[in-house]
Design an enzyme around this catalytic site. Sequence first.
Site, PDB file in Angstrom:
ATOM      1  N   GLU A 185      -0.788  -5.459   8.693  1.00  0.00           N
ATOM      2  CA  GLU A 185       0.054  -4.789   9.689  1.00  0.00           C
ATOM      3  C   GLU A 185      -0.521  -5.019  11.088  1.00  0.00           C
ATOM      4  O   GLU A 185      -1.719  -4.836  11.303  1.00  0.00           O
ATOM      5  CB  GLU A 185       0.104  -3.282   9.404  1.00  0.00           C
ATOM      6  CG  GLU A 185       0.812  -2.960   8.108  1.00  0.00           C
ATOM      7  CD  GLU A 185       0.900  -1.452   7.846  1.00  0.00           C
ATOM      8  OE1 GLU A 185       0.534  -0.650   8.727  1.00  0.00           O
ATOM      9  OE2 GLU A 185       1.328  -1.090   6.736  1.00  0.00           O
ATOM     10  N   ASP A 201       0.845  -1.208   0.000  1.00  0.00           N
ATOM     11  CA  ASP A 201       0.000   0.000   0.000  1.00  0.00           C
ATOM     12  C   ASP A 201       0.877   1.253   0.000  1.00  0.00           C
ATOM     13  O   ASP A 201       0.367   2.376  -0.054  1.00  0.00           O
ATOM     14  CB  ASP A 201      -1.038  -0.013   1.132  1.00  0.00           C
ATOM     15  CG  ASP A 201      -0.417  -0.057   2.511  1.00  0.00           C
ATOM     16  OD1 ASP A 201       0.822  -0.160   2.612  1.00  0.00           O
ATOM     17  OD2 ASP A 201      -1.180   0.010   3.501  1.00  0.00           O
ATOM     18  N   SER A 202       2.212   1.051   0.001  1.00  0.00           N
ATOM     19  CA  SER A 202       3.121   2.178  -0.238  1.00  0.00           C
ATOM     20  C   SER A 202       2.841   2.787  -1.611  1.00  0.00           C
ATOM     21  O   SER A 202       3.339   3.863  -1.921  1.00  0.00           O
ATOM     22  CB  SER A 202       4.582   1.727  -0.163  1.00  0.00           C
ATOM     23  OG  SER A 202       4.801   0.619  -1.016  1.00  0.00           O
ATOM     24  N   GLU A 233       9.730  -3.818   9.973  1.00  0.00           N
ATOM     25  CA  GLU A 233      10.043  -2.513   9.364  1.00  0.00           C
ATOM     26  C   GLU A 233      10.626  -1.568  10.407  1.00  0.00           C
ATOM     27  O   GLU A 233      10.045  -1.376  11.495  1.00  0.00           O
ATOM     28  CB  GLU A 233       8.771  -1.896   8.746  1.00  0.00           C
ATOM     29  CG  GLU A 233       9.056  -0.522   8.110  1.00  0.00           C
ATOM     30  CD  GLU A 233       7.973  -0.015   7.178  1.00  0.00           C
ATOM     31  OE1 GLU A 233       7.006  -0.743   6.894  1.00  0.00           O
ATOM     32  OE2 GLU A 233       8.103   1.142   6.730  1.00  0.00           O
ATOM     33  N   ASP A 242      -1.052  -6.120  -0.066  1.00  0.00           N
ATOM     34  CA  ASP A 242      -1.467  -5.541   1.218  1.00  0.00           C
ATOM     35  C   ASP A 242      -2.978  -5.441   1.335  1.00  0.00           C
ATOM     36  O   ASP A 242      -3.650  -4.974   0.403  1.00  0.00           O
ATOM     37  CB  ASP A 242      -0.910  -4.111   1.340  1.00  0.00           C
ATOM     38  CG  ASP A 242       0.379  -4.052   2.126  1.00  0.00           C
ATOM     39  OD1 ASP A 242       0.582  -4.902   3.012  1.00  0.00           O
ATOM     40  OD2 ASP A 242       1.189  -3.143   1.857  1.00  0.00           O
ATOM     41  N   LYS A 289      -0.953  -9.336   3.015  1.00  0.00           N
ATOM     42  CA  LYS A 289      -0.127  -8.848   4.145  1.00  0.00           C
ATOM     43  C   LYS A 289      -1.008  -7.982   5.038  1.00  0.00           C
ATOM     44  O   LYS A 289      -1.864  -7.239   4.539  1.00  0.00           O
ATOM     45  CB  LYS A 289       1.080  -8.056   3.639  1.00  0.00           C
ATOM     46  CG  LYS A 289       1.913  -7.462   4.797  1.00  0.00           C
ATOM     47  CD  LYS A 289       3.317  -7.040   4.376  1.00  0.00           C
ATOM     48  CE  LYS A 289       3.399  -5.704   3.674  1.00  0.00           C
ATOM     49  NZ  LYS A 289       2.922  -4.551   4.470  1.00  0.00           N
TER      50      LYS A 289
HETATM   51  O1  KIV Z   1       3.600  -1.096   1.593  1.00  0.00           O
HETATM   52  C1  KIV Z   1       4.779  -1.481   1.508  1.00  0.00           C
HETATM   53  O2  KIV Z   1       5.469  -1.282   0.514  1.00  0.00           O
HETATM   54  C2  KIV Z   1       5.339  -2.201   2.637  1.00  0.00           C
HETATM   55  C3  KIV Z   1       6.808  -2.463   2.637  1.00  0.00           C
HETATM   56  C4  KIV Z   1       7.536  -1.231   2.977  1.00  0.00           C
HETATM   57  C5  KIV Z   1       7.180  -3.586   3.518  1.00  0.00           C
HETATM   58  O3  KIV Z   1       4.635  -2.529   3.544  1.00  0.00           O
END
Ligand code: KIV
Length: 302
Positions: free
Chosen positions: A118, A47-48, A185, A86, A116
């Site tokens: 968090e 989600d970056s 992270e 994510d 993924k």
């Molecule tokens: O969203 C993302 O790119 C991430 C990585 C930085 C691990 O969670």
Amino acid sequence: MNNQRLTIPKLKKMKQDRIPVTMITAYDFPSAKLAEEAGVDIILVGDSLGNVVLGYETTVPVTLDDMVYHSRAVARGAQHTFIVTDLPFLTYHGSIDQTLRNAARIMQEGHANAVKMEGGADICLAVDACVKAGVPVLGHIGLTPQSVNRIGGYRIQGKDEQDAKRLLEDAKALERAGAFAVVLELVTEQVAEYISRELTIPTIGIGAGRGCDGQVLVFHDVVRYASPYYEKRFVKTYADVGGIIRQGISQYVKEVKDRSFPAEDHVFAAADTVAESLYGGGGNHANEETANSGERGAHTAK
Ligand code: KIV
């Protein structure tokens, strides 16, 4: 390029054999294709993308629809690579039913191989439910950007004993809940290394030092592709793609302005009689003729 997609048992074996796991983010067809051709083990549709692709300040505005859309493009570009996508902000904190429906969208519409999430012990019910339903889960602890508004900034985690203990407990809780690996992270190197030794599942670090079982970086940071984050201490850039693109576009602008593009090589010619009949006919329709001369679209004409 490796045509054999990674599997979770293979990933665990990599940890046992001490073979480092490589993961990079990708958000669209070309970045996924390049990452796959370069031979990464895992592609993360992070989600970056909110930061580096959509230009938001945080990942909070990223929606499930955004993730599904980008994940599908990545899956088209990297058909032989294990893809993790994510679950974005607040899509796994409600009822288990809702969490499973959201994870199903990532897998069925986004064609990801895993999701993924968090969080640590606090999200283990959701992790457990997904895993039991057949959705592999990659955990993510340490700095968790979706919680930036609660944390109050992007801070290094695991600086004192209490924090180190909390991180270890969270990592173990994720392992017990069935996560197949955990992203660490911005965790201090000593703590990340200790956690990596204590877990049977791999840790994948970003800004978490050399003791992790694998590493992940953001695509735009690695190749310096208009990323505002590449100067961070934990990032290493391996190419200046942004600089090359900027240079190329500047040259294009210059050549259009000074009329050196398009040149003879880039234009399509009609039969001599066409020009004669047009100009012989009196009116000057040169611009109209140029615009209409290609039978195919400009993008596909050769
Ligand atoms: O969203 C993302 O790119 C991430 C990585 C930085 C691990 O969670």
